[in-house]
Design an enzyme around this catalytic site. Structure first.
Site, PDB file in Angstrom:
ATOM      1  CD  GLU A 248      27.927  32.870  65.174  1.00 44.41           C
ATOM      2  OE1 GLU A 248      28.491  31.672  65.532  1.00 44.41           O
ATOM      3  OE2 GLU A 248      27.760  33.999  66.172  1.00 44.41           O
ATOM      4  CB  CYS A 282      25.873  27.484  64.513  1.00 45.28           C
ATOM      5  SG  CYS A 282      27.031  28.409  65.748  1.00 45.28           S
TER       6      CYS A 282
END
Length: 340
Positions: A248, A282
């Site tokens: 990720e 993020c």
């Protein structure tokens, strides 16, 4: 650090400091080497067969006990997040709460997955499907969710019967050490959860490249993730499988503001998303894409709400905007401001 159930000390130490009060020492940690990381993988590999064959309900019991104990000590963990990585109380509380949720969710999922699984019936055949553990996992979590993501990736692997080596980010080893100690205190065999600290390029790199590493769970930057992807794709001498990678990486998330939307709600959403945890997520709103018909009014409403954000050390509960995690993050942010 902990390798193969034994306490391990490095030849050198590194220190972490409170990013909001840079003279406050958070902790001293072991600066391990690539050789130490290689031993950790080998020890985890040796512990794998017995752990993979262990009773699923016992694994779940340990994790549920850890969730309960973390709930009882919630503010201890959140306080460490405030001081080690500069999270506001609201952000730290959410991080700890998410860690507890991960432990309970994955425990419940493992109970479900351990039951007999449905298969297509075929006349004259008796078929069954079962999930099996993979092997040694390298767990490499980020500094921006150093408890929730680290705990989630770790317990998901352990519950499934894998053994792991956890290598936290160099900015956040303290909260990882608290979690490891919590898991041990709830009865987790130390051999199945190995804990190493040190430079990512050396210690993390050795974990990624080791022939006995079966899978890698990584959350972090794009550049590091791409490097891990490249290394995991190379077959090492003696490697007998294709390594699996869950990566990720960073995002550039946007919020679309349409001309017909509730403008006040849109402004509040952008402020919360863009500036929560100093934008170091993020999931943070990196760009607001605003319809030209409402653009001027949007900016007019946005500016005073941004100016009203209270800055300061996150240990003060009314401060919602704390420090950048370290000097490198600060410099990068200033570069973006200059570019803008």
């Amino acid at each position: 650090c902990w390798i193969g159930g034994e306490e391990v000390r490095g030849k050198a130490l590194f220190e972490t400091y409170d990013p909001g009060e840079t003279t406050r020492l958070v902790g001293k940690f072991q600066k391990l080497t690539a050789a130490d990381a290689q031993v950790a993988v080998e020890k985890a590999h040796a512990a794998f067969p017995a752990w993979a064959d262990s009773d699923v309900k016992e694994r779940v019991r340990i994790v549920f006990a850890a969730a309960q104990r973390m709930r009882e000590r919630k503010h201890d963990f959140s306080a460490m997040l405030c001081h080690e990585v500069g999270k506001s109380w609201a952000e730290a509380d959410a991080d700890t709460a998410e860690a507890i949720d991960f432990l309970e969710y994955y425990g419940g999922q493992m109970l479900r997955m351990a039951e007999p699984q449905p298969v297509t019936p075929v006349a004259g055949e008796r078929n069954e499907m079962r999930y099996i553990a993979l092997g040694v996992g390298a767990i490499i979590p980020p500094w921006n969710f150093p408890l929730a993501i680290m705990a989630g990736m770790t317990v998901a692997a352990l519950l499934a019967g894998n053994t792991v080596v956890v290598k936290p980010a160099s900015q956040s080893p303290g909260i990882a050490a608290m979690f490891v100690e919590l898991m041990y205190s709830c009865g987790l065999p130390k051999q199945v959860l190995n804990f190493v600290t040190g430079p990512g390029s050396e210690v993390g790199g050795a974990l990624v490249q080791h022939k006995l590493t079966r899978f890698i769970s990584f959350t972090g930057s794009r550049d590091v993730g791409l490097w891990i992807f490249e290394q995991a794709s190379k077959t090492q001498k003696g490697q007998i499988w294709m390594k699996r990678l869950v990566a990720e990486m960073g995002g550039k998330d946007s919020i679309l503001v349409d001309e017909n939307c509730d403008l006040e709600k849109a402004v509040d959403a952008v402020v919360a998303s863009a500036f929560g945890y100093q934008g170091q997520k993020c999931s943070a709103c990196s760009r607001a894409i605003v319809h030209q018909k409402v653009y001027d009014e949007f900016v007019k409403r946005l500016k005073p709400k941004v100016e009203a954000i209270k800055l300061g050390h996150p240990s003060e509960r009314t401060n919602t905007f704390g420090p950048m995690v370290d000097g490198a993050a600060k410099r990068k942010t200033l570069e973006y401001i200059e570019a803008g």
